[in-house]
Design a protein around this motif. Structure first.
Motif, PDB file in Angstrom:
ATOM      1  N   MET A   1      23.447 -22.517 -90.267  1.00 61.41           N
ATOM      2  CA  MET A   1      23.969 -23.744 -89.662  1.00 61.41           C
ATOM      3  C   MET A   1      24.726 -23.432 -88.376  1.00 61.41           C
ATOM      4  SD  MET A   1      25.013 -26.245 -92.851  1.00 61.41           S
ATOM      5  CE  MET A   1      26.207 -25.130 -93.608  1.00 61.41           C
ATOM      6  N   LYS A   2      25.462 -22.345 -88.347  1.00 61.95           N
ATOM      7  CA  LYS A   2      26.154 -21.936 -87.119  1.00 61.95           C
ATOM      8  C   LYS A   2      25.146 -21.670 -86.002  1.00 61.95           C
ATOM      9  CE  LYS A   2      29.271 -18.731 -87.442  1.00 61.95           C
ATOM     10  NZ  LYS A   2      29.944 -17.485 -87.897  1.00 61.95           N
ATOM     11  N   SER A   3      24.066 -20.991 -86.329  1.00 68.74           N
ATOM     12  CA  SER A   3      23.032 -20.704 -85.333  1.00 68.74           C
ATOM     13  C   SER A   3      22.417 -21.990 -84.799  1.00 68.74           C
ATOM     14  CB  SER A   3      21.942 -19.815 -85.949  1.00 68.74           C
ATOM     15  OG  SER A   3      22.462 -18.553 -86.317  1.00 68.74           O
ATOM     16  N   ALA A   4      22.208 -22.958 -85.676  1.00 69.77           N
ATOM     17  CA  ALA A   4      21.636 -24.245 -85.266  1.00 69.77           C
ATOM     18  C   ALA A   4      22.579 -24.975 -84.320  1.00 69.77           C
ATOM     19  CB  ALA A   4      21.330 -25.101 -86.490  1.00 69.77           C
ATOM     20  N   ASP A   5      23.865 -24.969 -84.636  1.00 71.88           N
ATOM     21  CA  ASP A   5      24.849 -25.658 -83.800  1.00 71.88           C
ATOM     22  C   ASP A   5      24.933 -25.011 -82.419  1.00 71.88           C
ATOM     23  OD1 ASP A   5      26.726 -27.704 -83.457  1.00 71.88           O
ATOM     24  OD2 ASP A   5      28.408 -26.396 -83.969  1.00 71.88           O
ATOM     25  N   LYS A   6      24.897 -23.685 -82.371  1.00 66.61           N
ATOM     26  CA  LYS A   6      24.931 -22.977 -81.094  1.00 66.61           C
ATOM     27  C   LYS A   6      23.685 -23.279 -80.261  1.00 66.61           C
ATOM     28  CE  LYS A   6      27.732 -19.118 -82.827  1.00 66.61           C
ATOM     29  NZ  LYS A   6      27.730 -17.676 -83.198  1.00 66.61           N
ATOM     30  N   LEU A   7      22.552 -23.408 -80.915  1.00 67.26           N
ATOM     31  CA  LEU A   7      21.313 -23.682 -80.199  1.00 67.26           C
ATOM     32  C   LEU A   7      21.343 -25.060 -79.545  1.00 67.26           C
ATOM     33  CD1 LEU A   7      18.601 -22.478 -79.447  1.00 67.26           C
ATOM     34  CD2 LEU A   7      17.644 -23.437 -81.554  1.00 67.26           C
ATOM     35  N   ILE A   8      21.995 -26.013 -80.193  1.00 67.18           N
ATOM     36  CA  ILE A   8      22.147 -27.346 -79.599  1.00 67.18           C
ATOM     37  C   ILE A   8      22.904 -27.229 -78.281  1.00 67.18           C
ATOM     38  CG2 ILE A   8      23.237 -29.618 -79.861  1.00 67.18           C
ATOM     39  CD1 ILE A   8      22.758 -29.334 -82.891  1.00 67.18           C
TER      40      ILE A   8
ATOM     41  N   ASN B   1      12.329 -28.294 -81.139  1.00 65.73           N
ATOM     42  CA  ASN B   1      12.610 -26.884 -80.940  1.00 65.73           C
ATOM     43  C   ASN B   1      12.294 -26.146 -82.232  1.00 65.73           C
ATOM     44  OD1 ASN B   1      14.502 -24.405 -81.070  1.00 65.73           O
ATOM     45  ND2 ASN B   1      14.531 -24.960 -78.900  1.00 65.73           N
ATOM     46  N   THR B   2      11.324 -25.268 -82.192  1.00 65.21           N
ATOM     47  CA  THR B   2      10.870 -24.561 -83.395  1.00 65.21           C
ATOM     48  C   THR B   2      11.973 -23.737 -84.027  1.00 65.21           C
ATOM     49  OG1 THR B   2       8.630 -24.447 -82.512  1.00 65.21           O
ATOM     50  CG2 THR B   2       9.182 -22.936 -84.304  1.00 65.21           C
ATOM     51  N   ALA B   3      12.748 -23.029 -83.212  1.00 62.85           N
ATOM     52  CA  ALA B   3      13.825 -22.191 -83.752  1.00 62.85           C
ATOM     53  C   ALA B   3      14.872 -23.049 -84.459  1.00 62.85           C
ATOM     54  CB  ALA B   3      14.467 -21.377 -82.631  1.00 62.85           C
ATOM     55  N   PHE B   4      15.206 -24.194 -83.861  1.00 66.62           N
ATOM     56  CA  PHE B   4      16.194 -25.087 -84.483  1.00 66.62           C
ATOM     57  C   PHE B   4      15.684 -25.588 -85.826  1.00 66.62           C
ATOM     58  CE2 PHE B   4      17.999 -29.264 -85.339  1.00 66.62           C
ATOM     59  CZ  PHE B   4      19.356 -29.010 -85.219  1.00 66.62           C
ATOM     60  N   ASP B   5      14.434 -26.027 -85.865  1.00 70.08           N
ATOM     61  CA  ASP B   5      13.860 -26.511 -87.124  1.00 70.08           C
ATOM     62  C   ASP B   5      13.887 -25.423 -88.192  1.00 70.08           C
ATOM     63  OD1 ASP B   5      13.406 -28.997 -86.056  1.00 70.08           O
ATOM     64  OD2 ASP B   5      11.270 -28.679 -85.686  1.00 70.08           O
ATOM     65  N   GLN B   6      13.673 -24.187 -87.785  1.00 70.45           N
ATOM     66  CA  GLN B   6      13.691 -23.074 -88.739  1.00 70.45           C
ATOM     67  C   GLN B   6      15.093 -22.852 -89.290  1.00 70.45           C
ATOM     68  OE1 GLN B   6      11.983 -19.906 -86.391  1.00 70.45           O
ATOM     69  NE2 GLN B   6       9.881 -20.408 -86.999  1.00 70.45           N
TER      70      GLN B   6
END
Length: 538
Positions: free
Chosen positions: A489-496, A464-469
């Motif tokens: 990091m919060k955004s990454a966790d929510k994306l999961i 996932n490009t957004a997650f990697d970013q």
């Protein structure tokens, strides 16, 4: 540079002591042998390859790095003479190696042993599952891509006792990483002499920890740690021997403990509830997550609605309280509770909120949509898990919950020996696989890094490009901007939670029965309990 630390409310520090202190003469009469259990077979004794909990636990007994963990999860000097302060705005570390520290064959440990070990681990030829821990060190990225040689990693020995490390970007948790087996030294001459056999059995491995490994042939269900007479701090090691036994069934372990054949054993499920009044019971709460990872290379799990339906059909709270009943808690998301923002004092997982809901009605709706998108009326898959009692019980819960909620879904379970589960996970030979993660260092990024596209531990191959970013922002872009890094990091966790490459099942808790004659067995929030601190008393 601000430091991260674990929330005290989410760790249990166990310091076990006998009820009385026997006279010195009596102590000498007590046989200093500990009989302990371990959850699974040992997959490797090679620090470059030791990724799973059992291998890391064993390495923590028979090997040692610049630092070790104290009872609070802080990194404290081991082979380093002292804790160091970085220079060049957090990019350069200079360590002095403890003089007189030796390998179990009597050879002195030098800075070159660290350089060789780290270069070997990051070498793509080694295929180390731990190589990504070195991503913050200068030139790692280029080495992993084959653009530079391992010898160009940002580490060098300026003399026998001085090790210099250059980072690519500041890492507030870097010194905690140095207590992890991936960063332990290796004796180049011995490793190259053994070749492919290194770390595959006890005699083909060299040690520098408090103990040496005995009676392990690569497949053994039991082994022994013997006191290492070459260890630099051997005067403070009381145990002469630790007898380890693999125990996969809770009932078996409990019986061995009751019969005096084990001094320590892990228990779970209803046995924990039965033993609540037992003074031998000790609970260790961990900021760790047990989860089921989905192989997104499979057609069924490439479908987002199918993944989301399965996530909503599972009830984390019910699993933790009714099925496990061992002190484990509902998983709020992939990153567990226990990491605190040092500016706001807010817990990461609680600030993100409950992003791991249970909703059977929505699960059924999404499942029907998924079947239409896939052009099927039925689906099936197999759950891969270790053959221990705990994983099998969790798999049975998943099998029942999904089969009852999602019409036309058929699930089978494949319990295999731990080493086989690891091999199948790494090769992608699975539909879904049960796994767990406890922190290597006190930072949410330790969890999030696992799902980066190119991380070798991203077994489900989710990209996932957004997650990697978001992860790149947390690791590099905002390395010195505390709050922006936290938000990334919060955004990454929510994306999961939104994309569901894995499904968090519960926040881990460990329950142990420990004989009262065992003194000094301490479990902190990070790393393994060190047997070098243990003594047997009457």
């Amino acid at each position: 540079m601000k430091k991260w630390k674990l929330a005290v409310s989410f760790m249990m520090l166990l310091s076990l002591a006998a009820c009385s202190s026997p006279k010195e003469s009596s102590k000498k009469e007590v046989e200093q042998v500990l009989k302990a259990s371990i959850a699974s077979e040992l997959s490797t004794a090679d620090v470059s390859l030791a990724m799973d909990n059992t291998a890391c636990e064993v390495m923590s007994q028979v090997a040692e790095g610049l630092y070790s963990f104290d009872i609070k999860g802080n990194a404290i000097p081991a082979l380093a003479e002292e804790k160091v302060t970085p220079t060049e705005e957090g990019l350069r570390y200079t360590f002095k190696i403890r003089k007189g520290a030796k390998w179990s064959n009597g050879e002195e440990i030098t800075a070159k042993d660290f350089v060789y070990s780290w270069q070997r681990t990051v070498d793509p030829k080694t295929t180390s599952p731990q190589a990504f821990y070195f991503s913050g060190i200068e030139n790692y990225a280029e080495i992993s891509e084959g653009k530079k040689q391992p010898s160009e990693l940002g580490v060098k020995a300026t003399d026998d006792y001085t090790l210099e490390v250059k980072l690519a970007y500041p890492m507030s948790y870097f010194q905690q990483l140095l207590a992890v087996p991936a960063f332990f030294p290796l004796n180049q001459a011995f490793v190259e002499k053994e070749g492919a056999k290194y770390g595959t059995n006890a005699t083909s491995t060299l040690y520098n920890g408090a103990f040496t490994l005995k009676d392990w042939d690569g497949t053994s269900m039991s082994w022994t740690y013997e006191k290492n007479n070459q260890y630099w701090d051997k005067k403070n090691v009381k145990l002469e021997k630790v007898q380890m036994q693999v125990v996969k069934e809770v009932g078996t372990g409990k019986n061995l403990f009751d019969d005096g054949k084990l001094d320590e054993v892990a228990i779970s499920g209803e046995v924990v509830a039965q033993e609540k009044a037992n003074k031998a019971l000790h609970i260790r709460e961990l900021p760790g997550t047990y989860y089921v990872e989905l192989n997104t290379q499979k057609k069924l799990f490439a479908n987002k609605n199918a993944r989301k339906a399965m996530s909503l059909a599972l009830d984390s709270e019910k699993l933790a309280k009714n099925v496990l009943n061992d002190g484990s808690q509902k998983a709020l998301g992939f990153v567990p509770a226990g990491f605190v923002n040092q500016e706001t004092q807010k817990d990461f997982a609680k600030e993100v909120g409950d992003i791991n809901p249970h909703d059977s009605k929505e699960a059924k709706k999404l499942w029907e949509e998924a079947k239409k998108e896939l052009g099927v009326t039925k689906a099936e898959f197999t759950i891969l898990c270790s053959d221990a009692e705990g994983p099998k019980k969790v798999s049975e819960y998943i099998q029942g919950a999904l089969s009852e909620t999602l019409d036309g879904l058929s699930i089978s379970i494949s319990p295999v020996p731990f080493a086989n589960r690891l091999e199948k996970s790494r090769s992608g030979d699975f539909d879904v696989v049960l796994g767990g993660w406890t922190p290597v260092y006190a930072d949410p990024i330790d969890f999030l890094n696992l799902l980066q596209s190119e991380n070798s531990n991203n077994f489900g191959k989710w990209k996932n490009t957004a997650f990697d970013q978001y992860v790149e922002q947390a690791n590099v872009t905002y390395a010195n901007d505390y709050q922006k890094r936290w938000e990334a990091m919060k955004s990454a966790d929510k994306l999961i939670s939104e994309e569901v490459p894995l499904i968090p099942l519960y926040q881990i808790s460990e329950a142990h029965l420990i004989n009262s004659k065992v003194k000094g067995l301490e479990f902190g929030p990070l790393g393994s309990a060190y047997y070098k601190n243990v003594e047997i008393v009457k």
